[in-house]
Design an enzyme around this catalytic site. Structure first.
Site, PDB file in Angstrom:
ATOM      1  N   ASP A 113     -15.937   0.469   0.681  1.00 44.12           N
ATOM      2  CA  ASP A 113     -15.399  -0.471   1.095  1.00 44.12           C
ATOM      3  C   ASP A 113     -15.181  -1.491   1.640  1.00 44.12           C
ATOM      4  O   ASP A 113     -14.800  -2.588   1.126  1.00 44.12           O
ATOM      5  CB  ASP A 113     -14.877   0.088   2.405  1.00 44.12           C
ATOM      6  CG  ASP A 113     -12.459  -0.187   2.056  1.00 44.12           C
ATOM      7  OD1 ASP A 113     -11.625  -0.839   1.168  1.00 44.12           O
ATOM      8  OD2 ASP A 113     -12.173   0.256   3.302  1.00 44.12           O
ATOM      9  N   ARG A 117      -6.440  -8.949   1.901  1.00 44.45           N
ATOM     10  CA  ARG A 117      -6.069  -9.916   2.927  1.00 44.45           C
ATOM     11  C   ARG A 117      -7.165 -10.917   3.952  1.00 44.45           C
ATOM     12  O   ARG A 117      -7.261 -11.821   4.279  1.00 44.45           O
ATOM     13  CB  ARG A 117      -5.031  -9.611   3.943  1.00 44.45           C
ATOM     14  CG  ARG A 117      -4.545 -10.008   4.303  1.00 44.45           C
ATOM     15  CD  ARG A 117      -3.297  -9.327   5.566  1.00 44.45           C
ATOM     16  NE  ARG A 117      -2.450  -9.351   4.253  1.00 44.45           N
ATOM     17  CZ  ARG A 117      -1.324  -8.531   4.361  1.00 44.45           C
ATOM     18  NH1 ARG A 117      -0.724  -7.896   5.869  1.00 44.45           N
ATOM     19  NH2 ARG A 117      -0.136  -8.421   3.443  1.00 44.45           N
ATOM     20  N   ASN A 118      -8.381  -9.854   4.228  1.00 40.83           N
ATOM     21  CA  ASN A 118      -9.191 -10.504   5.085  1.00 40.83           C
ATOM     22  C   ASN A 118     -10.322 -11.940   4.790  1.00 40.83           C
ATOM     23  O   ASN A 118     -11.127 -12.151   5.422  1.00 40.83           O
ATOM     24  CB  ASN A 118     -10.199  -9.073   6.427  1.00 40.83           C
ATOM     25  CG  ASN A 118      -8.842  -7.954   6.773  1.00 40.83           C
ATOM     26  OD1 ASN A 118      -8.912  -8.033   7.536  1.00 40.83           O
ATOM     27  ND2 ASN A 118      -8.461  -6.796   6.083  1.00 40.83           N
ATOM     28  N   TRP A 123       0.974  -1.569   0.776  1.00 35.62           N
ATOM     29  CA  TRP A 123      -0.111  -0.113  -0.261  1.00 35.62           C
ATOM     30  C   TRP A 123       0.847   1.336   0.096  1.00 35.62           C
ATOM     31  O   TRP A 123       0.624   2.759  -0.388  1.00 35.62           O
ATOM     32  CB  TRP A 123      -0.773  -0.187   0.993  1.00 35.62           C
ATOM     33  CG  TRP A 123      -2.171   1.348   1.173  1.00 35.62           C
ATOM     34  CD1 TRP A 123      -2.335   1.915   2.524  1.00 35.62           C
ATOM     35  CD2 TRP A 123      -3.360   1.783   0.346  1.00 35.62           C
ATOM     36  NE1 TRP A 123      -3.131   3.064   2.432  1.00 35.62           N
ATOM     37  CE2 TRP A 123      -3.610   3.031   0.601  1.00 35.62           C
ATOM     38  CE3 TRP A 123      -2.795   1.427  -1.322  1.00 35.62           C
ATOM     39  CZ2 TRP A 123      -5.154   3.148   0.100  1.00 35.62           C
ATOM     40  CZ3 TRP A 123      -3.405   1.621  -2.120  1.00 35.62           C
ATOM     41  CH2 TRP A 123      -4.799   2.781  -1.372  1.00 35.62           C
ATOM     42  N   LYS A 173     -15.110  -3.059   8.685  1.00 34.59           N
ATOM     43  CA  LYS A 173     -14.997  -3.471   7.362  1.00 34.59           C
ATOM     44  C   LYS A 173     -14.502  -5.111   7.162  1.00 34.59           C
ATOM     45  O   LYS A 173     -14.966  -6.065   6.771  1.00 34.59           O
ATOM     46  CB  LYS A 173     -15.608  -3.279   5.903  1.00 34.59           C
ATOM     47  CG  LYS A 173     -13.980  -2.326   5.519  1.00 34.59           C
ATOM     48  CD  LYS A 173     -12.755  -2.889   5.430  1.00 34.59           C
ATOM     49  CE  LYS A 173     -11.644  -2.206   4.972  1.00 34.59           C
ATOM     50  NZ  LYS A 173     -10.990  -3.473   4.320  1.00 34.59           N
ATOM     51  N   SER A 184     -10.101   0.649  -1.874  1.00 35.56           N
ATOM     52  CA  SER A 184      -9.039   0.711  -3.207  1.00 35.56           C
ATOM     53  C   SER A 184      -8.278  -0.652  -3.065  1.00 35.56           C
ATOM     54  O   SER A 184      -7.290  -0.613  -1.505  1.00 35.56           O
ATOM     55  CB  SER A 184      -8.195   1.767  -2.789  1.00 35.56           C
ATOM     56  OG  SER A 184      -8.106   1.978  -1.180  1.00 35.56           O
TER      57      SER A 184
END
Length: 326
Positions: A243, A254-255, A13, A190, A137
């Site tokens: 998001d 990743r989550n 990121w 989220k 994003s």
């Protein structure tokens, strides 16, 4: 007169945001601890550890010298994992000029304290202006220059507007808001819901179950946002609903990927720890503190703690008392 954007963090990121700044015509500086990463970015325009298949924009100056990176910066983007933010800015924060607003680019709630990232940094650097960047994003999209829209939040309206103008570029659009805590709340929670969505798909429950979990999870997010004094339009906006939609539907998250692996019964010990894993128990405790009904968030916390299985969690959710939709 050229403007300078400093990025603290040489991960995916951070690298993407440095590329975004360079494409926007700014003087883009990136701080990374790993000397090999710095050399590769400066020499080959690639970050071999992250986004290795993407040629980065010209003009990024990478360095292991944090002081050189932040000196004279018009904005400092802190791209440090949420659970490392306190230590990271305790170490680097004294180098950041007081005139440079700090833009937090991590989404999470601190373990042990239950504080949002802006609250953590305000303790460490009380005299700095603090902002947050959040929204739907992915690093690879931003690094490639694909169209992306996010929200920049700061409690000072002028700072929020200036940062939105500064960070917006040819394919990176920033909306501004003063609802800092609302933006941070959506970004943190989220992640927990993305684990639930991924677990449902990984377990084979199908797209209908995924949609139900995301929709009812968003209802929980709205209730928590209200308790945190977040504005409804913030939760409905890019940093909330936007998001959530992205994170709950793509294996780039990743989550979500962590949830997929969990649902498939894969060994999770070798996987990078998703931020939602740390946030889930904190979010569940927050809901109990404010007497908020959040059965999905509670279920994720219990699942990650090994107290229930995915099948037991879904059965419990389906057998809750019937009610009107809120």
């Amino acid at each position: 007169m050229s403007t300078k954007i400093a990025v603290l963090g040489g991960g995916a990121w951070g690298t993407a945001l440095a590329a975004m700044a360079a494409k926007g015509g700014h003087e883009s500086w990136l701080y990374a601890r790993d000397a090999e990463t710095v050399v590769a970015i400066n020499k080959d325009r690639r970050n071999p550890r992250y986004l290795g298949d993407i040629t980065l924009a010209d003009g990024i100056r990478a360095s292991t010298d944090a002081a050189a990176v932040v000196t004279g910066a018009d904005a400092v983007l802190a791209v440090i994992p949420a659970q490392a933010m306190r230590n990271g800015l305790s170490e680097l924060g004294t180098l950041i000029p007081q005139a440079s607003p700090i833009v937090l680019c991590a989404k999470g709630i601190e373990q042990n304290t239950g504080r949002l990232m802006s609250e953590v940094v305000a303790e460490i650097l009380p005299d700095h202006r603090i902002a947050a960047l959040s929204g739907p994003s992915f690093a690879s999209d931003v690094a490639r220059g694909l169209p992306t829209a996010v929200t920049v939040a700061c409690e000072d309206a002028n700072t929020a507007d200036r940062l939105a103008a500064l960070l917006s570029g040819p394919a990176f659009r920033c909306y501004s808001t003063t609802d800092l805590k609302g933006v941070e709340t959506g970004g943190a929670l989220k992640n927990v819901l993305a684990i639930a969505a991924g677990a449902a798909i990984g377990r084979g429950y199908g797209a209908s179950a995924q949609a139900a979990l995301v929709t009812r999870g968003f209802a929980e997010l709205r209730r928590i946002g209200q308790a945190m004094s977040a504005r409804p339009e913030t939760i409905m906006g890019l940093s909330g609903l936007g998001d959530l939609m992205l994170t709950c539907s793509s294996s780039q998250s990743r989550n979500y990927s962590y949830g997929l692996a969990l649902g498939r019964g894969e060994d999770l010990t070798s996987r990078p720890l998703a931020e939602g894993v740390a946030t889930a128990p904190i979010a569940a405790e927050l809901c109990r503190k404010h007497n908020i009904s959040a059965p999905i968030i509670d279920a994720v916390g219990a699942l990650l703690d090994g107290k229930i299985t995915i099948d037991e969690a879904v059965t419990a959710l389906l057998n809750r008392p019937l009610k009107t939709e809120d």
